[in-house]
Design an enzyme around this catalytic site. Sequence first.
Site, mmCIF file in Angstrom:
data_model
loop_
_atom_site.group_PDB
_atom_site.id
_atom_site.type_symbol
_atom_site.label_atom_id
_atom_site.label_comp_id
_atom_site.label_asym_id
_atom_site.label_seq_id
_atom_site.Cartn_x
_atom_site.Cartn_y
_atom_site.Cartn_z
ATOM 1 N N GLY A 11 15.437 -23.671 53.563
ATOM 2 C CA GLY A 11 14.355 -24.640 53.721
ATOM 3 C C GLY A 11 14.750 -26.091 53.780
ATOM 4 O O GLY A 11 13.950 -26.960 53.443
ATOM 5 N N ARG A 64 4.126 -4.915 63.481
ATOM 6 C CA ARG A 64 4.100 -6.370 63.677
ATOM 7 C C ARG A 64 2.679 -6.917 63.592
ATOM 8 O O ARG A 64 2.445 -7.975 63.000
ATOM 9 C CB ARG A 64 4.712 -6.743 65.022
ATOM 10 C CG ARG A 64 4.674 -8.264 65.217
ATOM 11 C CD ARG A 64 4.903 -8.681 66.621
ATOM 12 N NE ARG A 64 6.320 -8.670 66.955
ATOM 13 C CZ ARG A 64 6.828 -9.308 67.977
ATOM 14 N NH1 ARG A 64 6.021 -10.021 68.774
ATOM 15 N NH2 ARG A 64 8.096 -9.267 68.253
ATOM 16 N N ASN A 106 8.647 -25.648 66.596
ATOM 17 C CA ASN A 106 9.816 -24.935 66.084
ATOM 18 C C ASN A 106 11.056 -25.784 66.299
ATOM 19 O O ASN A 106 11.114 -26.561 67.266
ATOM 20 C CB ASN A 106 9.993 -23.596 66.826
ATOM 21 C CG ASN A 106 11.208 -22.822 66.330
ATOM 22 O OD1 ASN A 106 11.467 -22.738 65.136
ATOM 23 N ND2 ASN A 106 11.977 -22.283 67.284
ATOM 24 N N HIS A 108 15.164 -25.446 66.963
ATOM 25 C CA HIS A 108 16.151 -24.468 67.417
ATOM 26 C C HIS A 108 17.507 -25.140 67.548
ATOM 27 O O HIS A 108 17.607 -26.212 68.161
ATOM 28 C CB HIS A 108 15.726 -23.877 68.766
ATOM 29 C CG HIS A 108 16.648 -22.839 69.272
ATOM 30 N ND1 HIS A 108 16.701 -21.561 68.741
ATOM 31 C CD2 HIS A 108 17.587 -22.873 70.247
ATOM 32 C CE1 HIS A 108 17.621 -20.860 69.368
ATOM 33 N NE2 HIS A 108 18.184 -21.632 70.276
ATOM 34 N N SER A 135 17.011 -28.737 69.265
ATOM 35 C CA SER A 135 15.788 -29.078 69.988
ATOM 36 C C SER A 135 14.569 -28.751 69.147
ATOM 37 O O SER A 135 14.573 -27.754 68.422
ATOM 38 C CB SER A 135 15.704 -28.255 71.286
ATOM 39 O OG SER A 135 16.888 -28.352 72.045
ATOM 40 N N THR A 140 5.470 -21.325 72.302
ATOM 41 C CA THR A 140 4.650 -20.566 73.246
ATOM 42 C C THR A 140 5.013 -19.093 73.084
ATOM 43 O O THR A 140 5.875 -18.745 72.277
ATOM 44 C CB THR A 140 4.948 -21.024 74.692
ATOM 45 O OG1 THR A 140 6.363 -20.844 74.918
ATOM 46 C CG2 THR A 140 4.579 -22.486 74.895
ATOM 47 N N ASP A 144 11.657 -19.428 72.107
ATOM 48 C CA ASP A 144 12.422 -20.665 72.280
ATOM 49 C C ASP A 144 12.204 -21.289 73.655
ATOM 50 O O ASP A 144 13.112 -21.902 74.223
ATOM 51 C CB ASP A 144 13.923 -20.410 72.062
ATOM 52 C CG ASP A 144 14.228 -19.858 70.673
ATOM 53 O OD1 ASP A 144 15.181 -19.070 70.528
ATOM 54 O OD2 ASP A 144 13.470 -20.205 69.747
#
Length: 201
Positions: A11, A64, A106, A108, A135, A140, A144
């Site tokens: 974290g 899931r 996010n 990455h 990045s 979406t 990534d």
Amino acid sequence: KRVAILISGGGSNMVALAESMVGDHPARPCVVIANDPDAGGLAKAAALGIPTAVVDHRDFPKDRNGFEGALHASLEEYQPDFVCLAGFMRILGAGFVGQYAGRMLNIHPSLLPKYKGLHTHARALEAGDTNHGCSVHEVTADLDDGPILGQARIEVVADDTPETLAQRLLPLEHQLYPAVLRRYVMGDRTPVYLPSAPVMP
Ligand SMILES: N[C@@H]1O[C@H](COP(=O)(O)O)[C@@H](O)[C@H]1O
């Protein structure tokens, strides 16, 4: 504005985001949720006075939809305006992502669109890249793949290893993610580039 942060591990990006949302910042962290009860970031979030929750994907083997349903329910208890994935290592499906379309980010550890997925540092070294980086993108349905809202770049040096690249990149991640989030919660999608002066190849 209320920002929820999803983590899977230590974290450090979550801490950087949380510590940036102070003073005149238009947002505040409303919850930190981990998919692993042993995620080291949970204690760090609690120490910062942020509510925490756990939705363990192992409680939903091969399910899931079940996992994402529980994650969504847990998130909605805190009514987030925005969601930040910060070292969150579960791939989220189109249905879940659609519920946070245009308000989920996010980070990455590569210069997207290069090296989507895992092991980005090793792949950059294998390819002989002279530059590497991280990045921040909008999330979406494709992994990534969303619009890039910020990038930080470092030079790759001769004796770099995946570990040394990760080490040199993490402090830049901790600068980049808060800088992008601050603009994003104000509706400003102008990309952030670090360092502002380009790294010469
Ligand atoms: N997704 C990647 O996972 C690492 C997690 O770091 P932390 O935020 O959990 O410390 C970071 O390098 C991030 O880019």
